[in-house]
Design a protein around this motif. Structure first.
Motif, PDB file in Angstrom:
ATOM      1  N   SER A 146       0.841  -1.197   0.000  1.00  0.00           N
ATOM      2  CA  SER A 146       0.000   0.000   0.000  1.00  0.00           C
ATOM      3  C   SER A 146       0.880   1.252   0.000  1.00  0.00           C
ATOM      4  O   SER A 146       1.972   1.257   0.568  1.00  0.00           O
ATOM      5  CB  SER A 146      -0.890  -0.005   1.249  1.00  0.00           C
ATOM      6  N   THR A 147       0.392   2.300  -0.618  1.00  0.00           N
ATOM      7  CA  THR A 147       1.114   3.580  -0.577  1.00  0.00           C
ATOM      8  C   THR A 147       0.507   4.511   0.472  1.00  0.00           C
ATOM      9  O   THR A 147       0.903   5.661   0.586  1.00  0.00           O
ATOM     10  CB  THR A 147       1.074   4.278  -1.951  1.00  0.00           C
ATOM     11  N   GLU A 148      -0.455   3.996   1.250  1.00  0.00           N
ATOM     12  CA  GLU A 148      -1.090   4.802   2.300  1.00  0.00           C
ATOM     13  C   GLU A 148      -0.247   4.792   3.568  1.00  0.00           C
ATOM     14  O   GLU A 148      -0.613   4.166   4.571  1.00  0.00           O
ATOM     15  CB  GLU A 148      -2.464   4.221   2.667  1.00  0.00           C
ATOM     16  N   LEU A 149       0.886   5.462   3.514  1.00  0.00           N
ATOM     17  CA  LEU A 149       1.755   5.496   4.685  1.00  0.00           C
ATOM     18  C   LEU A 149       1.632   6.842   5.379  1.00  0.00           C
ATOM     19  O   LEU A 149       1.722   7.890   4.745  1.00  0.00           O
ATOM     20  CB  LEU A 149       3.205   5.254   4.278  1.00  0.00           C
ATOM     21  N   ASP A 150       1.406   6.807   6.679  1.00  0.00           N
ATOM     22  CA  ASP A 150       1.317   8.023   7.483  1.00  0.00           C
ATOM     23  C   ASP A 150       2.534   8.103   8.396  1.00  0.00           C
ATOM     24  O   ASP A 150       3.115   7.076   8.749  1.00  0.00           O
ATOM     25  CB  ASP A 150       0.050   8.008   8.350  1.00  0.00           C
ATOM     26  N   TRP A 151       2.861   9.316   8.807  1.00  0.00           N
ATOM     27  CA  TRP A 151       3.952   9.513   9.761  1.00  0.00           C
ATOM     28  C   TRP A 151       3.375   9.587  11.164  1.00  0.00           C
ATOM     29  O   TRP A 151       2.414  10.329  11.411  1.00  0.00           O
ATOM     30  CB  TRP A 151       4.713  10.795   9.433  1.00  0.00           C
ATOM     31  N   VAL A 152       3.939   8.798  12.071  1.00  0.00           N
ATOM     32  CA  VAL A 152       3.473   8.808  13.459  1.00  0.00           C
ATOM     33  C   VAL A 152       4.672   8.954  14.396  1.00  0.00           C
ATOM     34  O   VAL A 152       5.793   8.548  14.074  1.00  0.00           O
ATOM     35  CB  VAL A 152       2.712   7.507  13.819  1.00  0.00           C
ATOM     36  N   GLU A 153       4.427   9.560  15.536  1.00  0.00           N
ATOM     37  CA  GLU A 153       5.487   9.714  16.521  1.00  0.00           C
ATOM     38  C   GLU A 153       5.746   8.353  17.169  1.00  0.00           C
ATOM     39  O   GLU A 153       4.819   7.701  17.644  1.00  0.00           O
ATOM     40  CB  GLU A 153       5.071  10.732  17.593  1.00  0.00           C
ATOM     41  N   ALA A 154       6.995   7.913  17.141  1.00  0.00           N
ATOM     42  CA  ALA A 154       7.355   6.629  17.742  1.00  0.00           C
ATOM     43  C   ALA A 154       7.731   6.841  19.204  1.00  0.00           C
ATOM     44  O   ALA A 154       8.001   7.961  19.641  1.00  0.00           O
ATOM     45  CB  ALA A 154       8.516   5.997  16.986  1.00  0.00           C
ATOM     46  N   SER A 155       7.765   5.735  19.949  1.00  0.00           N
ATOM     47  CA  SER A 155       8.086   5.819  21.380  1.00  0.00           C
ATOM     48  C   SER A 155       9.542   6.212  21.601  1.00  0.00           C
ATOM     49  O   SER A 155       9.892   6.739  22.655  1.00  0.00           O
ATOM     50  CB  SER A 155       7.820   4.472  22.056  1.00  0.00           C
ATOM     51  N   GLY A 156      10.390   5.924  20.614  1.00  0.00           N
ATOM     52  CA  GLY A 156      11.822   6.180  20.796  1.00  0.00           C
ATOM     53  C   GLY A 156      12.500   5.111  21.629  1.00  0.00           C
ATOM     54  O   GLY A 156      13.685   5.197  21.925  1.00  0.00           O
ATOM     55  N   ARG A 157      11.739   4.073  21.965  1.00  0.00           N
ATOM     56  CA  ARG A 157      12.278   2.970  22.771  1.00  0.00           C
ATOM     57  C   ARG A 157      12.608   1.780  21.884  1.00  0.00           C
ATOM     58  O   ARG A 157      11.940   1.551  20.874  1.00  0.00           O
ATOM     59  CB  ARG A 157      11.236   2.532  23.815  1.00  0.00           C
ATOM     60  N   GLY A 158      13.597   1.022  22.310  1.00  0.00           N
ATOM     61  CA  GLY A 158      13.948  -0.163  21.563  1.00  0.00           C
ATOM     62  C   GLY A 158      14.937  -1.003  22.332  1.00  0.00           C
ATOM     63  O   GLY A 158      15.230  -0.718  23.500  1.00  0.00           O
ATOM     64  N   GLU A 159      15.441  -2.052  21.662  1.00  0.00           N
ATOM     65  CA  GLU A 159      16.472  -2.861  22.294  1.00  0.00           C
ATOM     66  C   GLU A 159      17.498  -3.285  21.251  1.00  0.00           C
ATOM     67  O   GLU A 159      17.193  -3.398  20.062  1.00  0.00           O
ATOM     68  CB  GLU A 159      15.884  -4.071  23.015  1.00  0.00           C
ATOM     69  N   VAL A 160      18.706  -3.521  21.730  1.00  0.00           N
ATOM     70  CA  VAL A 160      19.817  -3.859  20.853  1.00  0.00           C
ATOM     71  C   VAL A 160      19.678  -5.306  20.376  1.00  0.00           C
ATOM     72  O   VAL A 160      19.522  -6.224  21.187  1.00  0.00           O
ATOM     73  CB  VAL A 160      21.163  -3.669  21.588  1.00  0.00           C
ATOM     74  N   VAL A 161      19.718  -5.494  19.058  1.00  0.00           N
ATOM     75  CA  VAL A 161      19.650  -6.825  18.459  1.00  0.00           C
ATOM     76  C   VAL A 161      21.060  -7.374  18.256  1.00  0.00           C
ATOM     77  O   VAL A 161      21.344  -8.526  18.536  1.00  0.00           O
ATOM     78  CB  VAL A 161      18.898  -6.783  17.108  1.00  0.00           C
ATOM     79  N   THR A 162      21.939  -6.538  17.752  1.00  0.00           N
ATOM     80  CA  THR A 162      23.333  -6.903  17.582  1.00  0.00           C
ATOM     81  C   THR A 162      24.136  -5.616  17.487  1.00  0.00           C
ATOM     82  O   THR A 162      23.564  -4.543  17.281  1.00  0.00           O
ATOM     83  CB  THR A 162      23.541  -7.792  16.339  1.00  0.00           C
ATOM     84  N   TYR A 163      25.436  -5.716  17.666  1.00  0.00           N
ATOM     85  CA  TYR A 163      26.241  -4.493  17.670  1.00  0.00           C
ATOM     86  C   TYR A 163      27.694  -4.831  17.362  1.00  0.00           C
ATOM     87  O   TYR A 163      28.104  -5.996  17.426  1.00  0.00           O
ATOM     88  CB  TYR A 163      26.161  -3.788  19.031  1.00  0.00           C
ATOM     89  N   THR A 164      28.451  -3.794  17.065  1.00  0.00           N
ATOM     90  CA  THR A 164      29.886  -3.940  16.904  1.00  0.00           C
ATOM     91  C   THR A 164      30.557  -2.675  17.411  1.00  0.00           C
ATOM     92  O   THR A 164      29.942  -1.604  17.408  1.00  0.00           O
ATOM     93  CB  THR A 164      30.257  -4.213  15.430  1.00  0.00           C
TER      94      THR A 164
END
Ligand SMILES: [Zn+2]
Length: 135
Positions: free
Chosen positions: A49-67
């Motif tokens: 779909s091209t019906e994409l809206d912009w929404v405010e995200a929580s800004g929270r997350g977790e690390v999946v992998t890193y270097t």
């Protein structure tokens, strides 16, 4: 920080960078299948779909992998080396690559809770990055 590359703003990514300038972290949400989408795209990768809206995200997350990056790709990045480059899974679902700042590489771990923070760049750009979410 001076000398780091600046975002290449396109019609699709402009709302993301404009929000970041204002200290807001936004991602797209599909109006048809309701799933969250990130990085910015002109269509939903789940249902097209091209019906994409912009929404405010929580800004929270977790690390999946890193270097830990010791050999910086350019002098502008060498100032902060070693620094942490990570894949972060946002609370809303999508994953994104970003730096995790305000932490030593030896303190990093998979599953670390993080929250968004903004790195100032030239031209008023602010690049969403992450830092440990404490408390
Ligand atoms: Zn969709």
């Amino acid at each position: 920080m001076k000398g780091k590359p600046l975002p290449r703003v396109t019609e699709v990514t402009r709302p993301y960078w404009d929000a970041a300038r204002a200290g807001r972290f936004v991602i797209q949400r599909c109006g048809r299948c309701r799933r969250f989408v990130h990085y910015p795209r002109p269509w939903c990768p789940h249902c097209w779909s091209t019906e994409l809206d912009w929404v405010e995200a929580s800004g929270r997350g977790e690390v999946v992998t890193y270097t830990a990056v010791h050999q910086a790709p350019s002098p502008a990045f060498a100032v902060g080396a070693p620094y942490v480059l990570a894949v972060v899974r946002l609370a809303e679902g999508p994953q994104m690559m970003a730096n995790v700042v305000h932490i030593q590489p030896r303190e990093m771990r998979v599953g670390l809770p993080v929250r968004v923070t903004f790195e100032e760049r030239e031209g008023g750009f602010r690049v969403p990055q992450f830092e440990p979410a404490t408390g």
